[in-house]
Write a protein that holds these residues in place. Structure first.
Motif, PDB file in Angstrom:
ATOM      1  N   ILE A   1      21.946  29.869 -33.511  1.00 34.69           N
ATOM      2  CA  ILE A   1      23.329  29.855 -33.995  1.00 34.69           C
ATOM      3  C   ILE A   1      24.176  30.861 -33.223  1.00 34.69           C
ATOM      4  O   ILE A   1      25.332  30.585 -32.878  1.00 34.69           O
ATOM      5  N   ASN A   2      23.609  32.019 -32.922  1.00 32.04           N
ATOM      6  CA  ASN A   2      24.363  33.020 -32.154  1.00 32.04           C
ATOM      7  C   ASN A   2      24.639  32.543 -30.728  1.00 32.04           C
ATOM      8  O   ASN A   2      25.736  32.727 -30.197  1.00 32.04           O
ATOM      9  N   VAL A   3      23.652  31.930 -30.108  1.00 32.24           N
ATOM     10  CA  VAL A   3      23.782  31.510 -28.715  1.00 32.24           C
ATOM     11  C   VAL A   3      24.724  30.316 -28.571  1.00 32.24           C
ATOM     12  O   VAL A   3      25.556  30.270 -27.661  1.00 32.24           O
ATOM     13  N   THR A   4      24.594  29.348 -29.477  1.00 32.47           N
ATOM     14  CA  THR A   4      25.374  28.113 -29.322  1.00 32.47           C
ATOM     15  C   THR A   4      26.698  28.116 -30.074  1.00 32.47           C
ATOM     16  O   THR A   4      27.650  27.439 -29.649  1.00 32.47           O
ATOM     17  N   GLN A   5      26.788  28.864 -31.183  1.00 36.26           N
ATOM     18  CA  GLN A   5      27.989  28.810 -32.018  1.00 36.26           C
ATOM     19  C   GLN A   5      28.606  30.182 -32.252  1.00 36.26           C
ATOM     20  O   GLN A   5      29.434  30.338 -33.162  1.00 36.26           O
ATOM     21  N   ALA A   6      28.190  31.166 -31.468  1.00 34.96           N
ATOM     22  CA  ALA A   6      28.724  32.536 -31.576  1.00 34.96           C
ATOM     23  C   ALA A   6      28.619  33.073 -33.001  1.00 34.96           C
ATOM     24  O   ALA A   6      29.458  33.877 -33.432  1.00 34.96           O
ATOM     25  N   GLY A   7      27.588  32.616 -33.730  1.00 37.50           N
ATOM     26  CA  GLY A   7      27.381  33.099 -35.089  1.00 37.50           C
ATOM     27  C   GLY A   7      28.405  32.617 -36.092  1.00 37.50           C
ATOM     28  O   GLY A   7      28.487  33.152 -37.209  1.00 37.50           O
ATOM     29  N   MET A   8      29.188  31.594 -35.744  1.00 40.09           N
ATOM     30  CA  MET A   8      30.312  31.163 -36.591  1.00 40.09           C
ATOM     31  C   MET A   8      29.913  30.112 -37.628  1.00 40.09           C
ATOM     32  O   MET A   8      30.760  29.635 -38.372  1.00 40.09           O
TER      33      MET A   8
ATOM     34  N   PHE B   1      16.221  15.907 -24.907  1.00 36.74           N
ATOM     35  CA  PHE B   1      17.566  15.908 -25.464  1.00 36.74           C
ATOM     36  C   PHE B   1      18.490  15.249 -24.456  1.00 36.74           C
ATOM     37  O   PHE B   1      18.133  15.070 -23.276  1.00 36.74           O
ATOM     38  N   THR B   2      19.673  14.887 -24.907  1.00 38.17           N
ATOM     39  CA  THR B   2      20.641  14.233 -24.034  1.00 38.17           C
ATOM     40  C   THR B   2      21.112  15.206 -22.953  1.00 38.17           C
ATOM     41  O   THR B   2      21.584  16.307 -23.263  1.00 38.17           O
ATOM     42  N   SER B   3      20.980  14.804 -21.710  1.00 37.88           N
ATOM     43  CA  SER B   3      21.377  15.670 -20.601  1.00 37.88           C
ATOM     44  C   SER B   3      22.890  15.883 -20.597  1.00 37.88           C
ATOM     45  O   SER B   3      23.659  15.030 -21.030  1.00 37.88           O
ATOM     46  N   GLY B   4      23.296  17.038 -20.114  1.00 33.82           N
ATOM     47  CA  GLY B   4      24.722  17.337 -19.989  1.00 33.82           C
ATOM     48  C   GLY B   4      25.347  17.969 -21.212  1.00 33.82           C
ATOM     49  O   GLY B   4      26.544  18.275 -21.199  1.00 33.82           O
ATOM     50  N   ILE B   5      24.577  18.192 -22.281  1.00 37.59           N
ATOM     51  CA  ILE B   5      25.118  18.819 -23.498  1.00 37.59           C
ATOM     52  C   ILE B   5      24.604  20.260 -23.550  1.00 37.59           C
ATOM     53  O   ILE B   5      23.410  20.500 -23.781  1.00 37.59           O
ATOM     54  N   ASN B   6      25.503  21.203 -23.322  1.00 37.98           N
ATOM     55  CA  ASN B   6      25.107  22.611 -23.197  1.00 37.98           C
ATOM     56  C   ASN B   6      24.411  23.145 -24.440  1.00 37.98           C
ATOM     57  O   ASN B   6      23.457  23.924 -24.342  1.00 37.98           O
ATOM     58  N   ASP B   7      24.903  22.754 -25.626  1.00 40.14           N
ATOM     59  CA  ASP B   7      24.295  23.245 -26.868  1.00 40.14           C
ATOM     60  C   ASP B   7      22.820  22.867 -26.938  1.00 40.14           C
ATOM     61  O   ASP B   7      21.967  23.692 -27.310  1.00 40.14           O
ATOM     62  N   TYR B   8      22.504  21.626 -26.591  1.00 39.95           N
ATOM     63  CA  TYR B   8      21.120  21.167 -26.671  1.00 39.95           C
ATOM     64  C   TYR B   8      20.237  21.942 -25.691  1.00 39.95           C
ATOM     65  O   TYR B   8      19.100  22.314 -26.012  1.00 39.95           O
ATOM     66  N   GLU B   9      20.746  22.174 -24.498  1.00 40.42           N
ATOM     67  CA  GLU B   9      19.970  22.921 -23.509  1.00 40.42           C
ATOM     68  C   GLU B   9      19.713  24.345 -23.992  1.00 40.42           C
ATOM     69  O   GLU B   9      18.597  24.873 -23.847  1.00 40.42           O
ATOM     70  N   SER B  10      20.723  24.967 -24.594  1.00 42.13           N
ATOM     71  CA  SER B  10      20.560  26.335 -25.103  1.00 42.13           C
ATOM     72  C   SER B  10      19.544  26.371 -26.243  1.00 42.13           C
ATOM     73  O   SER B  10      18.715  27.290 -26.318  1.00 42.13           O
ATOM     74  N   ILE B  11      19.616  25.391 -27.143  1.00 47.95           N
ATOM     75  CA  ILE B  11      18.641  25.308 -28.243  1.00 47.95           C
ATOM     76  C   ILE B  11      17.231  25.172 -27.680  1.00 47.95           C
ATOM     77  O   ILE B  11      16.286  25.841 -28.128  1.00 47.95           O
ATOM     78  N   ALA B  12      17.081  24.299 -26.689  1.00 53.69           N
ATOM     79  CA  ALA B  12      15.767  24.064 -26.091  1.00 53.69           C
ATOM     80  C   ALA B  12      15.201  25.338 -25.475  1.00 53.69           C
ATOM     81  O   ALA B  12      13.998  25.631 -25.607  1.00 53.69           O
ATOM     82  N   LEU B  13      16.037  26.129 -24.818  1.00 57.28           N
ATOM     83  CA  LEU B  13      15.569  27.356 -24.181  1.00 57.28           C
ATOM     84  C   LEU B  13      15.137  28.393 -25.220  1.00 57.28           C
ATOM     85  O   LEU B  13      14.144  29.107 -25.018  1.00 57.28           O
ATOM     86  N   VAL B  14      15.867  28.479 -26.334  1.00 54.61           N
ATOM     87  CA  VAL B  14      15.477  29.404 -27.405  1.00 54.61           C
ATOM     88  C   VAL B  14      14.130  28.983 -27.990  1.00 54.61           C
ATOM     89  O   VAL B  14      13.244  29.822 -28.233  1.00 54.61           O
TER      90      VAL B  14
END
Length: 392
Positions: A167-174, A237-250
């Motif tokens: 949540i912090n990485v993809t949504q800035a904790g919001m 995950f669907t390529s080109g979606i930054n949120d998904y890539e960040s989730i995957a890395l975490v």
């Protein structure tokens, strides 16, 4: 004639083979319905005026519309013209917004939204809104696979996910971690007794051992039905979606620290959907918009939808959960429905095939000359038909 909503609800599977229903579906899905103003006629207050593919869609207010004489907040047609600008690139959309070329911009990426919040010049012209939505990000396990068949294994993996960091990485904790599939704004239906999964590697290892896994030589293995299983993940995950890539890395970082290799596989959208329908995906990150008006989960979580080409991608469900879904659909008693829905949520949580991560919020910028705003959790986050424009 002869078809009612109740009939369609109760005979859903049977009516899939009904030739009249099939012909109607074919007629409605005909290409001519996409852009033909003569066929795109509804009861709302606007008609299609012009449509240029990839550029804009313009709607014009109906003359002598029946809704003009009705004083209901959600039945409105205030603007004379509504012009939807199609801008596929976020950078271009932000430039248009800052140059006041568009009045409303929704689904603004979090990083850009935070920058706009600090821009005083921008704040003179636009108001920013952070609106709850029904769009849910989630992680799914293909429970048909032997290594994910035991729910204790899935519950263990659920405790190796660092939800707070995601949540912090993809949504800035919001946003907050999602507890279940029902949006938190849907008061009275979410189950307060469900405790969300938390990042707990020690408990995860205990559950893996209970599920029969052994940790040797830096990897988790299990002997089952004459076969040695190795616990590793192919995460798509669907390529080109930054949120998904960040989730995957975490996820990859936490899992590999605990002896579970993760292979990250971004995949083209249509190919991923087809692979999901063919049960060719192990673990996946997706999102979906949950409804506020219905709890009909047959197409998503009933076992009848778990076969090839179905939408129950994780293989969730059993006779009991199927019964809860059907009974919920048929019940007309609000108290009974709430009880059934809460029981379904508890079973859903325990099975851990589908792990809710968070509900997105919709970040909006709306020009200050627009008033009478009706913001909503439903996409796109606002009711443009109720807005009134004043020249500034």
């Amino acid at each position: 004639d002869g078809y009612t909503l109740a009939h369609i609800r109760d005979k859903y599977e049977e009516l899939k083979k009904d030739t009249t229903i099939q012909k109607f579906a074919q007629w409605v899905n005909d290409y001519s319905f996409n852009q033909d103003p003569q066929k795109l006629q509804g009861s709302a207050g606007y008609v299609l005026d012009d449509w240029v593919n990839g550029q804009y869609i313009k709607l014009r207010k109906k003359q002598n519309w029946w809704g003009n004489d009705i004083d209901v907040p959600w039945i409105k047609a205030e603007p004379e013209i509504i012009n939807f600008q199609i801008i596929s690139d976020n950078r271009t959309a932000l430039i248009a917004l800052k140059n006041s070329k568009i009045d409303i911009y929704g689904s603004i990426p979090v990083d850009d939204f935070l920058i706009l919040m600090q821009d005083k010049n921008f704040g003179y012209k636009y108001n920013l809104h952070h609106v709850e939505s029904t769009k849910l990000a989630y992680l799914g396990f293909n429970s048909r696979l032997p290594k994910f068949a035991d729910k204790k294994t899935r519950q263990a993996l659920a405790r190796l996910i660092n939800y707070k960091e995601i949540i912090n990485v993809t949504q800035a904790g919001m946003v907050k971690q999602a507890v279940g599939i029902i949006p938190p704004i849907h008061l009275g239906y979410s189950d307060p007794n469900i405790m969300p999964y938390v990042f707990d590697p020690l408990r995860a290892k205990q559950l893996l051992l209970k599920a029969g896994w052994e940790f040797e030589n830096g990897r988790w293995t299990k002997y089952e039905n004459g076969e040695i299983l190795t616990l590793h993940l192919n995460l798509q995950f669907t390529s080109g979606i930054n949120d998904y890539e960040s989730i995957a890395l975490v996820i990859k970082e936490a899992f590999e620290k605990n002896g579970i290799p993760v292979n990250i596989q971004p995949t083209e959208s249509r190919l991923l959907t087809q692979k999901l329908k063919n049960h060719q995906v192990e673990v996946f990150i997706r999102s979906m918009s949950m409804t506020l008006f219905s709890f009909d989960y047959r197409s998503l979580f009933h076992t009848s939808a778990a076969g090839l080409n179905g939408f129950n991608y994780t293989g969730f469900g059993n006779g009991h959960t199927d019964s809860l879904i059907i009974r919920t659909n048929r019940s007309t008693d609000p108290r009974e429905r709430r009880s059934l829905i809460k029981e379904f949520q508890e079973n859903f949580h325990q099975q851990a095939t589908f792990l809710p991560l968070f509900f997105y919020t919709n970040n909006l910028a709306i020009h200050k000359r627009l008033s009478n705003l009706r913001l909503t959790p439903l996409f796109p986050g606002y009711d443009v038909t109720s807005m009134v424009s004043s020249v500034q």
